[in-house]
Write a protein that holds these residues in place. Sequence first.
Motif, PDB file in Angstrom:
ATOM      1  N   THR A  35       0.849  -1.195   0.000  1.00 37.05           N
ATOM      2  CA  THR A  35       0.000   0.000   0.000  1.00 37.05           C
ATOM      3  C   THR A  35       0.881   1.240   0.000  1.00 37.05           C
ATOM      4  N   VAL A  36       0.554   2.190  -0.872  1.00 37.81           N
ATOM      5  CA  VAL A  36       1.332   3.429  -0.983  1.00 37.81           C
ATOM      6  C   VAL A  36       0.377   4.617  -1.013  1.00 37.81           C
ATOM      7  N   TYR A  37       0.781   5.712  -0.365  1.00 36.66           N
ATOM      8  CA  TYR A  37      -0.017   6.943  -0.398  1.00 36.66           C
ATOM      9  C   TYR A  37       0.939   8.124  -0.525  1.00 36.66           C
ATOM     10  N   ALA A  38       0.650   9.025  -1.432  1.00 33.89           N
ATOM     11  CA  ALA A  38       1.479  10.220  -1.618  1.00 33.89           C
ATOM     12  C   ALA A  38       0.586  11.426  -1.827  1.00 33.89           C
ATOM     13  N   CYS A  39       0.837  12.467  -1.047  1.00 32.72           N
ATOM     14  CA  CYS A  39       0.045  13.691  -1.145  1.00 32.72           C
ATOM     15  C   CYS A  39       0.990  14.893  -1.115  1.00 32.72           C
ATOM     16  N   PRO A  40       1.367  15.429  -2.289  1.00 36.30           N
ATOM     17  CA  PRO A  40       2.262  16.590  -2.321  1.00 36.30           C
ATOM     18  C   PRO A  40       1.514  17.870  -1.960  1.00 36.30           C
ATOM     19  N   PRO A  41       2.237  18.922  -1.599  1.00 30.03           N
ATOM     20  CA  PRO A  41       1.575  20.215  -1.375  1.00 30.03           C
ATOM     21  C   PRO A  41       0.845  20.650  -2.639  1.00 30.03           C
ATOM     22  N   PRO A  46       5.224  15.396  -7.063  1.00 31.90           N
ATOM     23  CA  PRO A  46       5.297  14.366  -6.030  1.00 31.90           C
ATOM     24  C   PRO A  46       6.655  14.277  -5.349  1.00 31.90           C
ATOM     25  N   THR A  47       7.711  14.788  -5.986  1.00 27.06           N
ATOM     26  CA  THR A  47       9.044  14.749  -5.385  1.00 27.06           C
ATOM     27  C   THR A  47       9.302  15.914  -4.430  1.00 27.06           C
ATOM     28  N   HIS A  48       8.331  16.797  -4.244  1.00 31.92           N
ATOM     29  CA  HIS A  48       8.520  17.925  -3.326  1.00 31.92           C
ATOM     30  C   HIS A  48       8.839  17.391  -1.931  1.00 31.92           C
ATOM     31  N   PRO A  49       9.810  18.001  -1.233  1.00 28.33           N
ATOM     32  CA  PRO A  49      10.225  17.470   0.076  1.00 28.33           C
ATOM     33  C   PRO A  49       9.131  17.441   1.139  1.00 28.33           C
ATOM     34  N   ASP A  50       8.082  18.242   0.981  1.00 28.41           N
ATOM     35  CA  ASP A  50       6.994  18.248   1.963  1.00 28.41           C
ATOM     36  C   ASP A  50       5.880  17.261   1.621  1.00 28.41           C
ATOM     37  N   THR A  51       6.082  16.461   0.585  1.00 25.24           N
ATOM     38  CA  THR A  51       5.073  15.469   0.208  1.00 25.24           C
ATOM     39  C   THR A  51       4.891  14.438   1.324  1.00 25.24           C
ATOM     40  N   ILE A  52       3.628  14.182   1.674  1.00 28.06           N
ATOM     41  CA  ILE A  52       3.322  13.127   2.633  1.00 28.06           C
ATOM     42  C   ILE A  52       3.449  11.792   1.890  1.00 28.06           C
ATOM     43  N   ILE A  53       4.333  10.947   2.334  1.00 23.07           N
ATOM     44  CA  ILE A  53       4.525   9.648   1.688  1.00 23.07           C
ATOM     45  C   ILE A  53       4.486   8.551   2.737  1.00 23.07           C
ATOM     46  N   ARG A  54       3.657   7.542   2.476  1.00 23.07           N
ATOM     47  CA  ARG A  54       3.595   6.372   3.351  1.00 23.07           C
ATOM     48  C   ARG A  54       3.540   5.128   2.474  1.00 23.07           C
ATOM     49  N   TYR A  55       4.240   4.114   2.890  1.00 20.33           N
ATOM     50  CA  TYR A  55       4.176   2.865   2.136  1.00 20.33           C
ATOM     51  C   TYR A  55       4.475   1.682   3.039  1.00 20.33           C
ATOM     52  N   THR A 168      -6.524  17.109   8.595  1.00 19.05           N
ATOM     53  CA  THR A 168      -5.341  17.977   8.547  1.00 19.05           C
ATOM     54  C   THR A 168      -5.648  19.243   7.750  1.00 19.05           C
ATOM     55  N   PRO A 169      -6.637  20.039   8.186  1.00 16.72           N
ATOM     56  CA  PRO A 169      -7.034  21.218   7.407  1.00 16.72           C
ATOM     57  C   PRO A 169      -5.940  22.270   7.315  1.00 16.72           C
ATOM     58  N   ASP A 170      -5.038  22.291   8.301  1.00 19.55           N
ATOM     59  CA  ASP A 170      -3.986  23.316   8.325  1.00 19.55           C
ATOM     60  C   ASP A 170      -2.632  22.777   7.892  1.00 19.55           C
ATOM     61  N   LEU A 171      -2.626  21.627   7.221  1.00 21.06           N
ATOM     62  CA  LEU A 171      -1.364  20.978   6.884  1.00 21.06           C
ATOM     63  C   LEU A 171      -0.403  21.903   6.158  1.00 21.06           C
ATOM     64  N   TYR A 172      -0.899  22.678   5.203  1.00 21.86           N
ATOM     65  CA  TYR A 172      -0.032  23.589   4.454  1.00 21.86           C
ATOM     66  C   TYR A 172      -0.368  25.048   4.780  1.00 21.86           C
ATOM     67  N   LEU A 178       8.385  23.076   8.895  1.00 14.43           N
ATOM     68  CA  LEU A 178       9.294  22.747   9.978  1.00 14.43           C
ATOM     69  C   LEU A 178      10.483  21.976   9.413  1.00 14.43           C
ATOM     70  N   SER A 179      11.663  22.264   9.926  1.00  9.79           N
ATOM     71  CA  SER A 179      12.837  21.503   9.518  1.00  9.79           C
ATOM     72  C   SER A 179      12.776  20.115  10.141  1.00  9.79           C
ATOM     73  N   LYS A 180      13.618  19.217   9.650  1.00  6.41           N
ATOM     74  CA  LYS A 180      13.650  17.865  10.191  1.00  6.41           C
ATOM     75  C   LYS A 180      13.962  17.883  11.679  1.00  6.41           C
ATOM     76  N   ARG A 181      14.896  18.726  12.083  1.00  6.09           N
ATOM     77  CA  ARG A 181      15.275  18.820  13.496  1.00  6.09           C
ATOM     78  C   ARG A 181      14.129  19.385  14.330  1.00  6.09           C
ATOM     79  N   GLU A 182      13.440  20.395  13.808  1.00  6.68           N
ATOM     80  CA  GLU A 182      12.306  20.969  14.543  1.00  6.68           C
ATOM     81  C   GLU A 182      11.191  19.940  14.721  1.00  6.68           C
ATOM     82  N   MET A 183      10.953  19.130  13.680  1.00  5.39           N
ATOM     83  CA  MET A 183       9.932  18.094  13.794  1.00  5.39           C
ATOM     84  C   MET A 183      10.328  17.044  14.827  1.00  5.39           C
TER      85      MET A 183
END
Length: 240
Positions: A35-41, A46-55, A168-172, A178-183
């Motif tokens: 199962t794969v899910y991808a939701c870019p801004p 789809p390669t945008h770094p903020d894309t939600i990706i789960r697999y 996630t209405p406020d996702l973007y 947030l940076s990786k460290r901030e997250m």
Amino acid sequence: MLTFDEIGKLDQCDSPARLWKYVLKIARQYGFRATVYACPPPHRKPTHPDTIIRYVGLSDEQFQKFAIAGLIEQGHITTENSLSKGSPFRWTEIANLTNSRQLFENLKQDANSSDIDEGWIFPVFGPQSRNGLASYGKPKNEKLMDNDIGLQFHIFAQMAHLRFCQLTPDLYGIDKSLSKREMQIIAWAAKGKSNSEIGTILQLSESSIDSYMRRAFTKLDVHDRTSASVKAISMDLVRT
């Protein structure tokens, strides 16, 4: 096959984590092993770094080779050619999305070498151009690739995506991501860790943790760690 009750239970999922868990349960229950899910801004590739990706069901190597290096970077799957189709299509039909037979043959060879043979890809659409792709693959039997089954799972994937958008209405809705460290720091704060404890875990000074935390507060438009944790989780920026 899929019932209205199973689709209706999507509305009972009250967090992105529970939603994903339920989606996986249904996929596995009916015989899909990947199962794969991808939701870019909105309006992003789809390669945008903020894309939600789960697999699940694919190794990191398989996913990177097949999905990122093959489907996306070679141009088979983009927001233009896959979302415009508006209907489910099979992994083996990806040739219809490219004008280059050689690129498709390369992708097919990569897929075969990664033990990836068949599956569905579903374009999904949400409010304010929050569009994406969902995929159910590695079916246990060929009947799962019948067109009527594909249509049923497309409905399920679409409803799951809309539920994700509701959760996630406020996702973007923040000016800067947030940076990786901030997250990382907000995620540990959400688990009840103090700045001192987070510093020990991440091998950073307490003052550095405080600086990262305050930057995250500014980006999230909050003033305390509790509000930051709640907002970051609701936006699916961090998971606990």
